[in-house]
Scaffold this motif. Structure first.
Motif, PDB file in Angstrom:
ATOM      1  N   PHE A  66       1.884  24.754 -13.077  1.00 35.49           N
ATOM      2  CA  PHE A  66       3.159  24.683 -12.361  1.00 35.49           C
ATOM      3  C   PHE A  66       2.953  24.337 -10.889  1.00 35.49           C
ATOM      4  O   PHE A  66       3.619  23.455 -10.344  1.00 35.49           O
ATOM      5  N   LEU A  67       2.018  25.031 -10.230  1.00 38.64           N
ATOM      6  CA  LEU A  67       1.800  24.794  -8.800  1.00 38.64           C
ATOM      7  C   LEU A  67       1.249  23.404  -8.526  1.00 38.64           C
ATOM      8  O   LEU A  67       1.629  22.763  -7.539  1.00 38.64           O
ATOM      9  N   SER A  68       0.359  22.927  -9.388  1.00 44.91           N
ATOM     10  CA  SER A  68      -0.185  21.581  -9.157  1.00 44.91           C
ATOM     11  C   SER A  68       0.885  20.514  -9.363  1.00 44.91           C
ATOM     12  O   SER A  68       0.992  19.583  -8.565  1.00 44.91           O
ATOM     13  N   VAL A  69       1.690  20.651 -10.403  1.00 45.60           N
ATOM     14  CA  VAL A  69       2.759  19.674 -10.644  1.00 45.60           C
ATOM     15  C   VAL A  69       3.796  19.739  -9.532  1.00 45.60           C
ATOM     16  O   VAL A  69       4.225  18.711  -8.990  1.00 45.60           O
ATOM     17  N   PHE A  70       4.200  20.937  -9.155  1.00 43.35           N
ATOM     18  CA  PHE A  70       5.184  21.098  -8.089  1.00 43.35           C
ATOM     19  C   PHE A  70       4.648  20.559  -6.764  1.00 43.35           C
ATOM     20  O   PHE A  70       5.354  19.851  -6.038  1.00 43.35           O
ATOM     21  N   GLY A  71       3.383  20.860  -6.457  1.00 40.56           N
ATOM     22  CA  GLY A  71       2.784  20.382  -5.207  1.00 40.56           C
ATOM     23  C   GLY A  71       2.696  18.874  -5.133  1.00 40.56           C
ATOM     24  O   GLY A  71       3.017  18.269  -4.107  1.00 40.56           O
ATOM     25  N   LEU A 126       0.804  -1.214   0.000  1.00 41.68           N
ATOM     26  CA  LEU A 126       0.000   0.000   0.000  1.00 41.68           C
ATOM     27  C   LEU A 126       0.845   1.276   0.000  1.00 41.68           C
ATOM     28  O   LEU A 126       0.563   2.187  -0.789  1.00 41.68           O
ATOM     29  N   PRO A 127       1.882   1.397   0.811  1.00 43.22           N
ATOM     30  CA  PRO A 127       2.710   2.620   0.725  1.00 43.22           C
ATOM     31  C   PRO A 127       3.358   2.803  -0.646  1.00 43.22           C
ATOM     32  O   PRO A 127       3.445   3.922  -1.146  1.00 43.22           O
ATOM     33  N   LEU A 128       3.778   1.723  -1.263  1.00 42.68           N
ATOM     34  CA  LEU A 128       4.389   1.833  -2.586  1.00 42.68           C
ATOM     35  C   LEU A 128       3.389   2.289  -3.634  1.00 42.68           C
ATOM     36  O   LEU A 128       3.718   3.083  -4.521  1.00 42.68           O
ATOM     37  N   VAL A 129       2.158   1.799  -3.536  1.00 41.03           N
ATOM     38  CA  VAL A 129       1.116   2.204  -4.483  1.00 41.03           C
ATOM     39  C   VAL A 129       0.785   3.680  -4.300  1.00 41.03           C
ATOM     40  O   VAL A 129       0.628   4.424  -5.280  1.00 41.03           O
ATOM     41  N   ILE A 130       0.688   4.136  -3.056  1.00 41.14           N
ATOM     42  CA  ILE A 130       0.378   5.541  -2.787  1.00 41.14           C
ATOM     43  C   ILE A 130       1.481   6.441  -3.318  1.00 41.14           C
ATOM     44  O   ILE A 130       1.227   7.463  -3.976  1.00 41.14           O
ATOM     45  N   ALA A 174       7.613  13.669  -0.151  1.00 37.16           N
ATOM     46  CA  ALA A 174       7.428  13.572   1.299  1.00 37.16           C
ATOM     47  C   ALA A 174       6.834  12.219   1.694  1.00 37.16           C
ATOM     48  O   ALA A 174       7.255  11.616   2.692  1.00 37.16           O
ATOM     49  N   LEU A 175       5.879  11.737   0.914  1.00 33.68           N
ATOM     50  CA  LEU A 175       5.307  10.420   1.212  1.00 33.68           C
ATOM     51  C   LEU A 175       6.332   9.312   1.029  1.00 33.68           C
ATOM     52  O   LEU A 175       6.365   8.353   1.786  1.00 33.68           O
ATOM     53  N   ARG A 176       7.182   9.444   0.024  1.00 36.07           N
ATOM     54  CA  ARG A 176       8.230   8.447  -0.176  1.00 36.07           C
ATOM     55  C   ARG A 176       9.190   8.442   1.006  1.00 36.07           C
ATOM     56  O   ARG A 176       9.572   7.388   1.511  1.00 36.07           O
ATOM     57  N   ASP A 177       9.569   9.626   1.474  1.00 34.89           N
ATOM     58  CA  ASP A 177      10.462   9.698   2.628  1.00 34.89           C
ATOM     59  C   ASP A 177       9.809   9.115   3.877  1.00 34.89           C
ATOM     60  O   ASP A 177      10.473   8.504   4.708  1.00 34.89           O
ATOM     61  N   THR A 178       8.512   9.303   4.013  1.00 34.31           N
ATOM     62  CA  THR A 178       7.800   8.823   5.197  1.00 34.31           C
ATOM     63  C   THR A 178       7.495   7.332   5.128  1.00 34.31           C
ATOM     64  O   THR A 178       7.654   6.617   6.122  1.00 34.31           O
ATOM     65  N   LEU A 179       7.067   6.859   3.976  1.00 34.40           N
ATOM     66  CA  LEU A 179       6.544   5.493   3.876  1.00 34.40           C
ATOM     67  C   LEU A 179       7.532   4.468   3.338  1.00 34.40           C
ATOM     68  O   LEU A 179       7.232   3.275   3.368  1.00 34.40           O
ATOM     69  N   ALA A 227       1.485   6.536  -7.148  1.00 31.21           N
ATOM     70  CA  ALA A 227       0.380   7.327  -7.680  1.00 31.21           C
ATOM     71  C   ALA A 227       0.659   8.820  -7.558  1.00 31.21           C
ATOM     72  O   ALA A 227       0.385   9.584  -8.495  1.00 31.21           O
ATOM     73  N   THR A 228       1.205   9.262  -6.430  1.00 34.05           N
ATOM     74  CA  THR A 228       1.467  10.690  -6.277  1.00 34.05           C
ATOM     75  C   THR A 228       2.645  11.152  -7.123  1.00 34.05           C
ATOM     76  O   THR A 228       2.724  12.329  -7.474  1.00 34.05           O
ATOM     77  N   ILE A 229       3.538  10.262  -7.479  1.00 35.36           N
ATOM     78  CA  ILE A 229       4.643  10.639  -8.352  1.00 35.36           C
ATOM     79  C   ILE A 229       4.216  10.592  -9.823  1.00 35.36           C
ATOM     80  O   ILE A 229       4.688  11.380 -10.639  1.00 35.36           O
ATOM     81  N   ALA A 230       3.294   9.712 -10.172  1.00 35.41           N
ATOM     82  CA  ALA A 230       2.839   9.603 -11.555  1.00 35.41           C
ATOM     83  C   ALA A 230       1.807  10.673 -11.912  1.00 35.41           C
ATOM     84  O   ALA A 230       1.651  10.996 -13.098  1.00 35.41           O
ATOM     85  N   LEU A 231       1.129  11.239 -10.946  1.00 34.78           N
ATOM     86  CA  LEU A 231       0.095  12.234 -11.222  1.00 34.78           C
ATOM     87  C   LEU A 231       0.637  13.489 -11.900  1.00 34.78           C
ATOM     88  O   LEU A 231       0.017  13.982 -12.850  1.00 34.78           O
TER      89      LEU A 231
END
Length: 112
Positions: free
Chosen positions: A85-90, A24-28, A97-102, A31-35
């Protein structure tokens, strides 16, 4: 996995208790990196003119609307560009941050 199977656990229990918490952490994170790549792809394709012309798209604001009226209303091209720009950067920052955490490989190490 083999020990749990030998203990008599069913397939559903193995998936819910052992496999799902590990993937589950890998999928999350994936997904946030592919978006952001998906957002940029959609903006690029709409800039090139693919898709329905009646739907407002970020890239279309640059190619058609923004180019024709850029001197009178520069905001027609600037604001969609800032939004993209802001959506891609965010989303990139959120994925990082999720990768560092999970990430299980980084859980035991301290970063400085």
């Amino acid at each position: 996995m083999e020990a749990v199977e030998a203990a008599g656990a069913g397939d559903l229990r193995i998936m819910l208790r052992h496999v799902l918490p590990n993937i589950l952490p890998l999928v999350i994170v994936t997904a946030t990196i592919a978006l952001p790549a998906t957002i940029l792809t959609e903006a690029s394709l709409s800039f090139l003119g693919f898709g329905r012309p009646v739907n407002p798209r970020g890239g279309r604001c640059f190619s058609v609307d923004g180019r024709l009226y850029f001197r009178q209303q520069p905001g027609l091209a600037i604001y969609p560009g800032i939004a993209i720009f802001l959506s891609v950067f965010g989303f990139n920052m959120l994925g990082d941050a999720l990768r560092d955490t999970l990430d299980p490989r980084l859980r035991g190490s301290e970063q400085r």
